[in-house]
Design a protein around this motif. Structure first.
Motif, short mmCIF file in Angstrom:
data_model
loop_
_atom_site.label_atom_id
_atom_site.label_comp_id
_atom_site.label_asym_id
_atom_site.label_seq_id
_atom_site.Cartn_x
_atom_site.Cartn_y
_atom_site.Cartn_z
N UNK A 478 1.29 -1.09 0.14
CA UNK A 478 -0.02 0.02 0.30
C UNK A 478 0.46 1.32 -0.32
N UNK A 479 1.29 1.46 0.62
CA UNK A 479 2.94 2.61 1.17
C UNK A 479 3.70 2.98 -0.67
N UNK A 480 3.62 1.68 -1.35
CA UNK A 480 4.40 2.02 -2.79
C UNK A 480 3.26 2.65 -3.36
N UNK A 481 1.88 2.97 -3.62
CA UNK A 481 0.58 3.91 -4.36
C UNK A 481 0.70 4.94 -3.22
N UNK A 482 1.31 4.95 -1.96
CA UNK A 482 1.14 6.68 -1.21
C UNK A 482 2.25 6.87 -1.81
N UNK A 483 3.22 5.93 -1.98
CA UNK A 483 4.59 7.49 -2.39
C UNK A 483 4.40 7.60 -4.01
N UNK A 488 4.35 12.06 -7.35
CA UNK A 488 4.66 12.59 -8.91
C UNK A 488 3.60 14.48 -8.53
N UNK A 489 3.31 14.37 -7.24
CA UNK A 489 2.58 15.74 -6.77
C UNK A 489 4.36 16.74 -6.74
N UNK A 490 5.31 16.09 -6.64
CA UNK A 490 6.09 17.19 -6.89
C UNK A 490 6.45 17.52 -8.04
N UNK A 491 6.41 16.56 -9.04
CA UNK A 491 6.46 16.69 -10.34
C UNK A 491 5.56 17.48 -11.19
N UNK A 602 -5.46 12.75 -2.93
CA UNK A 602 -4.51 11.39 -3.93
C UNK A 602 -3.39 10.55 -3.01
N UNK A 603 -3.01 10.92 -1.92
CA UNK A 603 -2.43 10.22 -1.71
C UNK A 603 -2.57 9.22 -0.71
N UNK A 604 -3.76 9.81 -0.28
CA UNK A 604 -4.64 9.28 0.95
C UNK A 604 -5.53 7.87 0.25
#
Ligand code: 3H9
Length: 692
Positions: A478-483, A488-491, A602-604
């Motif tokens: 799950x953490x991988x999808x969160x990361x 992408x939010x940074x990009x 998006x993260x949650x």
């Protein structure tokens, strides 16, 4: 079984609450009505001169029945009515306390005219940990009895006090047990109740209130239970009892309905249910684990040894490399000594703990252990060879556990002739501190092996959650999808500090980028390299790789997404901000203003979507298993109950709507809704409705 045992001994009416396992004051099970009715009847019974209330079994009473808050929230007043009847009883009522005396149990005792405690009694108000306040008179009666400062400490700290301490502060009248206690009670038969000092306000103490207000302001939380407790205690210094109780009731009701308390209550029950085998109650005897061997004295191995020693289990630590062994033993001894220095452990207990440790340099030394935990280098062939050796020497019923965080438990089990006795025990680092352990069930792992592993985890005071065998198990998958979303939010326009601040304000203990800086970015880097080969159609942003290429692996190298001038405190780094902005330009992404709301959603929701897949694949059996993992292992706010509980509260139709919006944008492939969520929307159900 009747919930109240009623005995008359001469003029004493002895009432014993009999509602196992912890004698909660349940409305549904009839405890409250039985007590109420019996006290009312005793008033009109001339043969009764004094009434005593006590609890059967280990505890006096663990409080109100939290299940009533869900099933019968409108009926909570019946508890308050009981306490008023006890308070107003014209005949002396004595609470005879022992074991846990918590929440509503302590409120019942405070409503009584006298309290005596057995030496083992522990009196406390843990409601704050459920996002509540003591709502049955506790906030009003406690400060009147022990003063504002102590009352605040007990209600805001949430920790119980021992019988002796309770006597010192005037919370109980005497510390007595057995016949002496009963004699003390009978002697109260002649007491005059006229001088009860509970109705006037408590003595003012604005200094104590200010101290707590400052502490609360320093550590903001998602709920308002602490603020409400302070407001009630302050009211107790100005209002009469009746007015104070009315305010307490109003604020309690608000908290009961709050999202924060709902989340905390969910977490309370989820943690207790999670260790049970799904589907069936165990029909076999859980193996007894009296001795453990740990193979590997690295950071993980020595952390696990510490956790076992702390639970007073004899441990054999096996390490082939002499230097690594002495370094591991040194780490263990240092941690125990630190507990002594901090006053958490006496010298005697520390010595006893150290004496439980034996060290060896060959795997053969694991031959007599009931359970062996392998914590060697994270490499499948190395682990397989250890398991092949274990298979030759371990005693017949021994449980063979691997502390792998990523590797295939079935391939490890395959190296043995007894794959049904092999299980994964994924401890989180530091293993002696973190409460979570993923108990990984391989294809062949037997229910008995699983039960034994879960029992060990419980014995060492940790929370074990069963996970199926897949890459990343439940938590890291799950953490991988969160990361992925965080990167992408940074990009797309956010900077590291904004991503972290938005998620921290939402309640995550630490934002994702700070977390990676703490955990060490090199681990994520190697996972992404592996993924690039195995999952080329699921790309990541290149930003984390660029940062790793600069040798910035996080705190351990002094810099990562942030710089760490003092080694610990993150500071935004203009160099990284520029790198992020430059990268967007290089890949032709026009940066835009991204709201905190979008960051959180998006993260949650990415976590929720992957959680739903994990659930439908049977990797997690029940949605609360995922919740417990996230709250205990990943700093997800307990006030939000965990990602799956949160999704149920937010509503699946809303989540699908948001995911469809994200899907229509850049990298929309990652937002294909899990079929299970679509099914829930179609059938109007929630994750909690699904049977595990
Ligand atoms: C309150 O009192 C509000 C009032 O102020 C308002 C009045 C108007 N309710 O933890 P364990 C169950 S709020 C329902 O495994 P341990 C628990 O789920 C309450 N159930 O045992 C488990 O069930 P199961 C304030 C409860 O020995 C079983 O009992 N009180 C409650 O490790 C055994 O529990 C608290 O917050 C409850 N209140 O620890 C105290 N308590 O077997 C909460 C327990 O089906 N309880 N259960 O899984 C505790 O802290 C621990 O349970 C205790 C025992 C220390 C008592």
């Amino acid at each position: 079984m009747k919930p109240l045992k009623i005995e008359q001994r001469g003029c004493l009416l002895l009432l014993t609450i009999t509602n196992p396992p912890v004698n909660v004051l349940s409305i549904g099970a009839g405890v409250v009505s039985a007590l109420h009715e019996t006290v009312v009847n005793a008033v009109g019974d001339p043969s009764v001169a004094v009434i005593a209330i006590r609890g059967d079994g280990r505890d006096f009473c663990a409080g109100a029945d939290i299940k009533d808050f869900e099933n019968a929230p409108d009926e909570v007043d019946r508890l308050r009515e009981l306490f008023s009847v006890v308070d107003a009883c014209p005949k002396p009522v004595v609470a005879m306390l022992h074991g846990n005396v918590l929440g509503g149990g302590l409120e019942l005792a405070l409503a009584a005219h006298f309290r005596i405690a057995a030496p083992d009694a522990r009196l406390g108000f843990p409601e704050v940990m459920l996002g509540l306040l003591p709502g049955g008179g506790g906030t009003q009666r406690l400060p009147r009895r022990v003063g504002v400062a102590r009352a605040l400490e007990m209600m805001l700290g949430g920790k119980p006090v021992a019988a002796g301490q309770a006597a010192d502060m005037g919370l109980v009248d005497a510390v007595l047990e057995g016949e002496a206690a009963l004699a003390w009670v009978v002697a109260r038969a002649e007491s005059s109740l006229a001088d009860r000092a509970t109705t006037g306000p408590a003595a003012a103490d604005s200094a104590a209130l200010d101290v707590w207000r400052a502490k609360i302001a320093q550590r903001p939380s998602l709920g308002t239970a602490r603020e409400s407790i302070v407001a009630c205690v302050e009211a107790a210094t100005r209002l009469d009892l009746k007015q104070g109780l009315a305010l307490e009731r109003e604020l309690f009701t608000e908290l009961l309905l709050s999202e924060a308390s709902r989340g905390l209550r969910h977490s309370f029950f989820a943690e207790r249910k999670v260790g049970r085998l799904p589907g069936s109650e165990a029909k076999f005897e859980t193996p007894t684990i009296a001795s453990v061997a740990v193979i590997g004295a690295g950071t993980m191995g020595s952390g696990i040894v510490l956790a076992l020693l702390n639970a007073q289990l004899p441990v054999t630590l096996i390490e082939l490399n002499e230097n690594a062994l002495s370094a591991g033993v040194g780490r263990i001894a240092k941690a125990i000594d630190r507990d002594v220095a901090k006053g958490r452990l006496t010298n005697e207990k520390a010595a006893a703990r150290k004496a439980l440790l034996t060290t060896e340099s060959t795997v053969d030394a694991a031959a007599q252990a009931d359970l062996v935990i392998e914590a060697v280098f994270e490499d499948i062939e190395v682990k397989r060879s250890v398991f092949a050796q274990l298979d030759r020497i371990a005693k017949p019923g021994a449980i063979l556990a691997s502390n792998t965080s990523t590797l295939d438990v079935d391939r490890i089990a395959d190296a043995t002739q007894r794959p049904h006795q092999v299980v994964g025990l994924h401890f989180f680092s530091p293993a002696n501190i973190m409460r979570l352990v993923e108990v990984v069930r391989g294809a062949a792992t037997s229910a008995q092996t699983l039960a034994g592993a879960l029992a060990l985890v419980r014995k060492i005071g940790k929370v074990g959650v069963i996970a199926g065998n897949c890459d990343g198990f439940i938590g890291n998958r799950i953490f991988e999808e969160y990361l992925r979303q965080a990167y992408w939010l940074l990009e797309e326009g956010a900077l590291p500090a904004q991503v972290d601040a938005a998620l921290e304000a939402w309640g995550m203990a630490m934002g994702p980028l700070r977390t990676m800086d703490l955990a060490g970015q090199d681990i994520g880097w190697s996972i992404r390299k592996r993924r690039a080969v195995t999952q080329p159609n699921r790309p990541y942003s290149k930003i984390p790789d660029l940062i790793c290429e600069m040798g910035r692996f996080g705190q351990k190298t002094g810099a990562g997404y942030y710089r760490y001038p003092d080694g610990r405190t993150p500071e935004s780094d203009p160099e990284i901000d520029e790198l992020v902005i430059r990268h967007s330009a290089q890949i032709g992404v026009e940066r835009r203003v991204i709201s905190d709301e979008e960051i959180v959603e998006r993260c949650v929701f990415a976590m929720v979507n992957e959680g739903a897949r994990i659930l439908s694949e049977g990797i997690a059996h029940r949605s609360f298993d995922i919740d417990v993992i996230y709250v205990n292992g990943y700093g997800f706010p307990a006030e939000r109950g965990g990602p799956m509980f949160y999704a149920d509260r937010v509503g699946h139709a809303h989540i699908i709507e948001r995911m469809n919006d994200f899907r229509s944008r850049r990298e929309g492939w990652a937002w294909e809704p899990a079929p299970l969520i679509e099914w829930l929307v179609e059938h109007g159900e929630t994750f909690a409705d699904l049977k595990g």
